[in-house]
Design a protein around this motif. Structure first.
Motif, PDB file in Angstrom:
ATOM      1  N   THR A 154       0.841  -1.196   0.000  1.00  0.00           N
ATOM      2  CA  THR A 154       0.000   0.000   0.000  1.00  0.00           C
ATOM      3  C   THR A 154       0.876   1.246   0.000  1.00  0.00           C
ATOM      4  N   ASP A 155       0.254   2.323  -0.373  1.00  0.00           N
ATOM      5  CA  ASP A 155       0.936   3.613  -0.290  1.00  0.00           C
ATOM      6  C   ASP A 155       1.133   3.937   1.184  1.00  0.00           C
ATOM      7  N   THR A 156       2.367   4.138   1.578  1.00  0.00           N
ATOM      8  CA  THR A 156       2.622   4.390   2.982  1.00  0.00           C
ATOM      9  C   THR A 156       3.603   5.530   3.174  1.00  0.00           C
ATOM     10  N   SER A 157       3.320   6.326   4.174  1.00  0.00           N
ATOM     11  CA  SER A 157       4.253   7.396   4.521  1.00  0.00           C
ATOM     12  C   SER A 157       5.051   7.000   5.752  1.00  0.00           C
ATOM     13  N   TYR A 158       5.002   5.698   6.059  1.00  0.00           N
ATOM     14  CA  TYR A 158       5.719   5.215   7.233  1.00  0.00           C
ATOM     15  C   TYR A 158       7.219   5.378   7.076  1.00  0.00           C
ATOM     16  N   CYS A 159       7.892   5.415   8.186  1.00  0.00           N
ATOM     17  CA  CYS A 159       9.338   5.296   8.194  1.00  0.00           C
ATOM     18  C   CYS A 159       9.677   3.863   7.761  1.00  0.00           C
TER      19      CYS A 159
END
Length: 122
Positions: free
Chosen positions: A26-31
């Motif tokens: 998925t599109d993630t902005s996680y570190c």
């Protein structure tokens, strides 16, 4: 839930190069980052990058490895050059929803891929 799939591992001679890829489901902005585990050793943070583009590297790979992320493809990369025999390990891609700033501590990451083996011969 984020699924991570690594690719790009292999066997090379010392001085060679490899690029690892990690595709996120998925599109993630996680570190996100790369970690490794050599036989009978603890997990080691190799390189991480957060959503702001801040990076952190282990001292042992600084100047040799480069982490990058293509958000359009939901893919994380690790360029490794030149490789040394001591870089031999299973390399894992990981992501975390627990922190927002780049951190090399593997215990702060709650999503992990299955790993890809990197073997460097002398």
């Amino acid at each position: 839930q984020v699924q991570l799939v690594e690719s790009g591992g292999g066997s090379v001679q010392a001085g060679g190069s490899l690029t690892l890829s990690c595709a996120a489901s998925t599109d993630t902005s996680y570190c996100m980052g790369w970690f490794r585990q050599a036989p009978e050793k603890e997990y080691e943070g190799v390189a991480v990058i957060d959503s702001a583009g801040n990076t952190a590297y282990a001292d042992s790979v600084k100047g040799r490895f480069t982490i990058s992320k293509d958000s359009a493809k939901n893919t994380l990369y690790l360029q490794m050059n030149p490789l040394k025999p001591e870089d031999t390990a299973m390399y894992y891609c990981a992501a975390t929803s627990l922190i927002g700033r780049a951190n090399l501590n593997p215990y702060l990451y709650n999503y992990w891929g299955q790993g890809t083996q990197v073997t460097v011969s002398s």
